[in-house]
Scaffold this motif. Structure first.
Motif, PDB file in Angstrom:
ATOM      1  N   GLN A 178       0.842  -1.186   0.000  1.00 38.30           N
ATOM      2  CA  GLN A 178       0.000   0.000   0.000  1.00 38.30           C
ATOM      3  C   GLN A 178       0.883   1.244   0.000  1.00 38.30           C
ATOM      4  O   GLN A 178       2.015   1.205   0.475  1.00 38.30           O
ATOM      5  CB  GLN A 178      -0.899   0.033   1.246  1.00 38.30           C
ATOM      6  N   GLN A 179       0.344   2.315  -0.527  1.00 38.33           N
ATOM      7  CA  GLN A 179       1.032   3.602  -0.481  1.00 38.33           C
ATOM      8  C   GLN A 179       0.017   4.685  -0.155  1.00 38.33           C
ATOM      9  O   GLN A 179      -1.043   4.771  -0.780  1.00 38.33           O
ATOM     10  CB  GLN A 179       1.724   3.935  -1.795  1.00 38.33           C
ATOM     11  N   ILE A 180       0.346   5.492   0.854  1.00 37.98           N
ATOM     12  CA  ILE A 180      -0.480   6.625   1.250  1.00 37.98           C
ATOM     13  C   ILE A 180       0.356   7.885   1.070  1.00 37.98           C
ATOM     14  O   ILE A 180       1.484   7.956   1.572  1.00 37.98           O
ATOM     15  CB  ILE A 180      -0.941   6.492   2.704  1.00 37.98           C
ATOM     16  N   HIS A 227      -3.577  10.819  -1.812  1.00 39.74           N
ATOM     17  CA  HIS A 227      -3.673   9.692  -2.751  1.00 39.74           C
ATOM     18  C   HIS A 227      -3.360   8.381  -2.057  1.00 39.74           C
ATOM     19  O   HIS A 227      -2.623   8.326  -1.058  1.00 39.74           O
ATOM     20  CB  HIS A 227      -2.744   9.899  -3.944  1.00 39.74           C
ATOM     21  N   TYR A 228      -3.924   7.315  -2.606  1.00 34.64           N
ATOM     22  CA  TYR A 228      -3.788   5.982  -2.017  1.00 34.64           C
ATOM     23  C   TYR A 228      -3.664   4.956  -3.140  1.00 34.64           C
ATOM     24  O   TYR A 228      -4.360   5.043  -4.159  1.00 34.64           O
ATOM     25  CB  TYR A 228      -5.001   5.656  -1.155  1.00 34.64           C
TER      26      TYR A 228
END
Length: 394
Positions: free
Chosen positions: A221-223, A249-250
């Motif tokens: 995951q990237q936040i 953004h996610y």
């Protein structure tokens, strides 16, 4: 605004000085020259609901683009360039990107030239050939002239950048922005008499992006959060306005499933000439211009699912859906929508996008070209475009 700019200058300057002093050893480790050449040839078929001719002929099939890519590396120095050849009607030849870079370490790099703006989900905030709604207002896969520093620190990806201006193709103090470019930038638009109006330019832009990565292996995951601050210089009034954009953004990758989501707010404060609405700006790309609301919030979400197959020569099918909504700040303006459902077919070096794209007040998906993303048309209807893009990548 001035305080934020000063802080970004201080942070970027300190980082660059520190890294230049400590990078000599790493640069010597890579002394073997490397050169990689590539490119692509793409063709496109489309059938559009709003074009009467397509109902009679069954659509159009023709040349899309021929592109050349070059990458080089030597002693920590990098080159990355991509030049595209479109038809005359779509802007002709244009440099998508072209920069020289320097590796301070395995995880830190400086890029100088025409490089991608670190804003939102990069490299793309979408799955389809059409990109997301953000692309059409200059906030996805944008490339500008400047310097960018990128580093990975633990789970963090950090980008800091300064861009003097967008692509400069017509050097001069009072020249309109050339619309023959890949990514959308502020520019000028001709009125009914052929006179250029809304004559703006992007100047002195600062960007900062921070993204936190979670997980390894099949589930990641990237936040992240992004900020963009810059000026708007008007060629007629010779005054500089301001602009900024903020985004959260996610991104999720879980095995064969992928999810992208972003919320973006932007506001532009131009000093347009008398009689020209400051609630609007003109944006240009691919040889043409249209109007865009100067303040709006966009919401985009896209999901994808990859299916490996053994249908020689087809090896993979990636199904996706990308949706975008543009909520304009001015209540009298009509909002814009976009949805693309499709599949990418992988066949060796051939990639084919098969898309069914729908839009409402979206210039590329309907007959509201000039004002779709600007004032909009309250009577606009959903229009559809069936599109097949076939590309051989080498």
């Amino acid at each position: 605004m001035k305080l934020i700019r000063k802080q970004l200058r201080k942070i970027l300057g300190t980082a660059l000085v520190t890294l230049f002093l400590g990078s000599a050893v790493y640069a010597q480790e890579n002394e073997t020259p490397q050169l990689e050449l590539g490119g692509a040839l793409r063709f496109n078929y489309n059938h559009s609901s709003w074009k009467e001719g397509h109902a009679n002929t069954g659509g159009d099939f023709g040349f899309d683009v021929f592109r050349l890519n070059a990458k080089a590396k030597y002693k920590g120095l990098n080159l990355n360039a991509e030049y595209r050849f479109y038809s005359t009607g779509f802007g002709g030849g244009m440099l998508k990107q072209g920069w020289v870079g320097y590796d301070f370490s395995e995880n830190s790099e400086l890029q100088f030239g025409l490089t991608q703006v670190p804003f939102g989900l990069t490299t793309y905030n979408s799955n389809s050939w059409f990109f997301s709604l953000n692309y059409y207002v200059g906030l996805e896969d944008d490339h500008d002239m400047g310097v960018k520093y990128s580093t990975k620190q633990g789970n963090w990806d950090i980008d800091l950048a300064f861009f003097k201006n967008a692509e400069e193709l017509r050097f001069g103090g009072n020249t309109d922005v050339d619309p023959g470019r890949y990514s959308y930038d502020l520019g000028s638009i001709a009125d009914a008499d052929g006179n250029m109006t809304y004559r703006n330019r992007e100047v002195n832009q600062f960007n900062a992006k921070f993204a936190y990565n979670i997980g390894e292996g099949s589930v990641t995951q990237q936040i992240g959060a992004s900020g963009e601050f810059g000026g708007i210089y008007n060629l007629d009034t010779q005054k500089t306005g301001s602009r900024y954009a903020l985004a959260g953004h996610y991104r999720l990758k879980a095995g064969k499933f992928g999810l992208n989501a972003a919320a973006t707010y932007y506001k532009m404060n131009p000093n347009n000439a008398e009689g020209q609405d400051d609630r609007l700006v003109a944006m240009v790309a691919y040889g043409a211009a249209y109007m865009v609301a100067a303040e709006a919030t966009t919401y985009t979400i896209g999901a994808s699912y990859s299916v490996p197959v053994d249908w020689d020569p087809i090896s993979n099918l990636t199904f996706y859906n990308d949706f975008g909504y543009m909520n304009k700040a001015v209540s009298d303006f009509t909002d814009s929508y976009m949805n693309v459902t499709g599949v990418m077919v992988t066949s060796g070096s051939v990639y084919t996008y098969i898309d069914y794209a729908m839009g409402k007040n979206q210039p590329w998906l309907g007959n509201e070209w000039t004002h779709g993303l600007g004032v909009g048309n309250p009577d606009a209807e959903w229009e559809a475009r069936f599109n097949i893009n076939i590309g051989y990548y080498f």
